[in-house]
Scaffold this active site. Sequence first.
Site, PDB file in Angstrom:
ATOM      1  N   ARG A 140      52.846  40.733  56.598  1.00 13.93           N
ATOM      2  CA  ARG A 140      53.658  41.778  55.974  1.00 13.93           C
ATOM      3  C   ARG A 140      53.971  42.891  56.958  1.00 13.93           C
ATOM      4  NH1 ARG A 140      52.475  45.446  50.539  1.00 13.93           N
ATOM      5  NH2 ARG A 140      50.434  45.742  51.481  1.00 13.93           N
ATOM      6  N   SER A 142      57.536  47.439  49.264  1.00 13.47           N
ATOM      7  CA  SER A 142      56.916  46.144  49.529  1.00 13.47           C
ATOM      8  C   SER A 142      55.827  45.951  48.481  1.00 13.47           C
ATOM      9  CB  SER A 142      56.320  46.111  50.943  1.00 13.47           C
ATOM     10  OG  SER A 142      55.665  44.879  51.184  1.00 13.47           O
ATOM     11  N   SER A 143      55.975  44.947  47.647  1.00 16.27           N
ATOM     12  CA  SER A 143      55.063  44.755  46.518  1.00 16.27           C
ATOM     13  C   SER A 143      53.671  44.345  46.974  1.00 16.27           C
ATOM     14  CB  SER A 143      55.618  43.689  45.565  1.00 16.27           C
ATOM     15  OG  SER A 143      56.852  44.075  45.035  1.00 16.27           O
ATOM     16  N   MET A 144      52.712  44.482  46.077  1.00 20.37           N
ATOM     17  CA  MET A 144      51.343  44.034  46.341  1.00 20.37           C
ATOM     18  C   MET A 144      51.351  42.546  46.689  1.00 20.37           C
ATOM     19  SD  MET A 144      49.570  45.792  43.009  1.00 20.37           S
ATOM     20  CE  MET A 144      47.941  45.079  43.331  1.00 20.37           C
ATOM     21  N   PRO A 145      50.661  42.134  47.740  1.00 19.31           N
ATOM     22  CA  PRO A 145      50.597  40.708  48.060  1.00 19.31           C
ATOM     23  C   PRO A 145      50.136  39.835  46.904  1.00 19.31           C
ATOM     24  CG  PRO A 145      49.811  41.971  49.916  1.00 19.31           C
ATOM     25  CD  PRO A 145      50.037  42.963  48.796  1.00 19.31           C
TER      26      PRO A 145
END
Length: 397
Positions: free
Chosen positions: A39, A101-104
Site C-alpha cells: 500500500r 485508502s481503505s483499511m486493508p
Amino acid sequence: MTARTEQEKRFSREELGRSLLEKGCMTPAWAPAFEAVPRSAFLPDLMWPHDMETSRSAPVDRSTDPEAWQAYADSDQPIVTQWDDGTHQGTEPGTSFSSSSSMPSVVFSMLKDLDVREGHRVLEIGTGTGWNSALLAHRLGASNVVSVEVDGAVAQAGREALKRFGLPVEVVHGDGYLGFADRAPYDRIIATCGLRSIPRAWLNQMTPCGVILTPWGTYYGPSEATARLVVAEDGRSASGLFTRPVAFMRMRSQRRGWPQHSEYVPAGAMDAADVSTTTVGEDEFSSTEGFRLAGFVIGLCVDNIVHLADRKENGKRAVWFYGLSDKSWACVVFRDDRKESRVYQSGPRRLWDEVETAYRWWEGNDRPGYERFGLTVDDAGERAWLDSPDNPAALAL
C-alpha cells in the site's frame, strides 16, 4: 499520543498479512498480491491516518517522520488522502474527507467477495490511490482492469502511481455512475464509494452471471453494507445478499445535503402537529454515526426519509425525521425519566408511524442481521428483501 508512540502499537506489514489471513479477511489466493503490491507505494507523502475509535485524523509526513509514515502505511487503518474535494490546503485536517485508502481488512474482504477468476475483466468505480486497482492488476493483468475516477487530480495521481509501479491500468477521468462502455462487457464491477442507487448502465455493461459488488445504503442514515449482486442470464436484473457492514465516502453524484429544518418546521408548526406517544426506546435512534443495524433495516423499509438526532441535554433528546419526497416531518422526544416518548408529526406522510412499523417488523422477525437482507435491481428499480426476493422488506409497511 504522538505518532511515534502510536507507531509502536502497529503491526509490521508481515504481521498485518498474517493477521488478515488468520481473520479470514484475505484468502490465500490474494496473499501473493498482498506481498507484491505494498500500500505504501500508492500513498502520498502527506497523509492523514484516521482513528476509528476517536473519529479523528492527524497529519503524518514522510519527509519529517518516515518511520511513523511507514508504520501507518502498513497498518490496518484507513488513511485520508484528500479533503474537501481537493480545495483544502495545509497540513491540518480539512472539513470533510473526499478520498482515502481503505483499511486493508476491508479491501481484501471485498476482493474476497468479488471472487475474480483468471481472465476476468474488471471495472472499478473509484480509483483513489490506485492500490486496489494494482492488486486486481497483479492477479488478472493490467489489461483486464479499468478504473473510473470522478476527481481529475485523484485520477492523475492514481494513474501515475500505477504506471510507476509497473501496472499501467487504464484510469478514466469520468463519472463512475455511467460505468465505462468503451471496455465493456465486464465480468466484475467493484465500487469503492457508497451508493444510494445502482445505475442501469452497470447492468448493461456486464456479462451474464457477472458480479457487481458495491457499498450500498439509504438516505435514512449512514449505515451501509456491501451488496453482492449476481447478474441474471438475460442481463435485465441483478440480485444478491449483503455481505458485510462498511463505511465509504458517498459517490459524489449521490451526495445529499441535510434538509433545512425551517423549511419543514416553521414557527408554530410544533403546536399544530399531530401528537401521540411511543414506547420504542431511544437507543436505536440516539446516534446517526457509524453502522447501526436498526437504522440500516429502517432505511431498507421506509423510502425517501432521513433522520437526525439532537444532542442530549438535561436527560432529553429530540430525534427528527424529514421526508425527501415532500415536506412531511416527525419528531420524537426521548426523556430519561419517562418510558413513553412524545411524538409530533405533520405532512402528507406520518413518518414516525412508518419508522415504528418498520422497527416493530424487524423486532417481530427476531432482529435479523444485515446478512439476511438482500437487494434486487431491475427495470422497475431497487427492492430490498429478507431471506428471499419473494419476501420484500417493504411489506413491513
